[in-house]
Design an enzyme around this catalytic site. Structure first.
Site, short mmCIF file in Angstrom:
data_model
loop_
_atom_site.label_atom_id
_atom_site.label_comp_id
_atom_site.label_asym_id
_atom_site.label_seq_id
_atom_site.Cartn_x
_atom_site.Cartn_y
_atom_site.Cartn_z
CE LYS A 97 68.00 115.51 130.35
NZ LYS A 97 67.91 114.43 131.36
NE ARG A 138 70.55 124.00 113.36
CZ ARG A 138 71.62 124.58 113.90
NH1 ARG A 138 72.60 125.00 113.12
NH2 ARG A 138 71.72 124.74 115.20
CE1 TYR A 171 71.02 132.48 106.89
CE2 TYR A 171 72.32 132.13 108.87
CZ TYR A 171 71.86 131.69 107.65
OH TYR A 171 72.25 130.46 107.17
#
Length: 248
Positions: free
Chosen positions: A149, A213, A245
């Site tokens: 959340k 990441r 990417y």
């Protein structure tokens, strides 16, 4: 889709010069988009006109958006797509990061906090702030799910089997957050220090949360995830930042 260019132009009260401009812009648009419209292709078109003058870019965007709306009205498109001139287009890096061997990240270490932080980024693509916000109540290890959340919304992410033992170990005695002291989450600097210590211990000094990441992004792309799917997984408002990417 090209076959609808002339009916579209005929439906508008345009001068001869305007008709030529519309026709030229739409032929270019259709050549790049093809017969199937999707967000990925629209982003590619957005990139293709990024270096034009502001007036030329606005003209092409306006023409394309009018055409997209026309296709939606005649039910050629089931969804209404729209290009915006506020989308920022990322420049493609000449050398993309390579996928590294991450086996060593899962080996036994005395730096268990930094290890778990790095694994949550590698396995789920989380940002440090998202890692810090993981609540005990939102971790379901039986069903291998994490409900995340954030201010951007709620995401439900699957947990891999290999990640479960690391989570079980650190959940013991926790009150509210996965990373906490007496119910209070640790500071941003705490996360930075523990991650830095761990990656240095395994020979990856300089490997930041952002680069970890990026490893997740590269692996998901290699696994066949589309730019839109990956954007949803990461909880991004727009897939624009992922474009570099997906460019060959």
């Amino acid at each position: 889709m090209k076959s609808y260019i002339e009916p579209f132009i005929a439906s508008k009260a345009l001068s001869q010069n305007s008709q030529k401009a519309y026709r030229y812009d739409l032929q270019q648009f259709c050549q790049l988009i093809g017969e199937r419209v999707n967000q990925d292709k629209l982003l590619l078109y957005q990139n293709s006109i990024a270096n034009l003058s502001l007036s030329a870019k606005k003209r092409k965007l306006s023409t394309a958006n009018q055409f997209l709306y026309y296709l939606y009205q005649i039910k050629y498109l089931n969804s209404y797509f729209r290009l915006t001139d506020t989308m920022k287009v990322m420049r493609t890096e000449k050398q993309q990061a390579a996928i590294i061997n991450t086996d060593i990240f899962y080996q036994k270490t005395p730096f268990v906090w930094g290890q778990l932080i790095s694994l949550l980024i590698l396995e789920l693509g989380l940002t440090p702030s998202e890692v810090a916000g993981i609540e005990v109540a939102n971790l379901d290890l039986n069903f291998q799910m994490l409900t995340l959340k954030t201010k951007k919304g709620v995401r439900v992410l699957p947990l891999s089997q290999i990640l479960i033992p690391f989570l079980e170990q650190q959940l013991v005695g926790k009150e509210a957050y996965l990373f906490e002291h007496r119910g209070i989450p640790f500071s941003r600097q705490w996360f930075f220090n523990h991650l830095k210590t761990f990656v240095r211990s395994i020979g990856y000094e300089g490997l930041t949360a952002q680069k970890l990441r990026e490893q997740f992004i590269l692996k998901e792309k290699l696994a066949g995830k589309s730019i839109i799917e990956l954007s949803d997984i990461l909880g991004l408002k727009s897939p624009v930042t992922l474009e570099k990417y997906y460019k060959s």
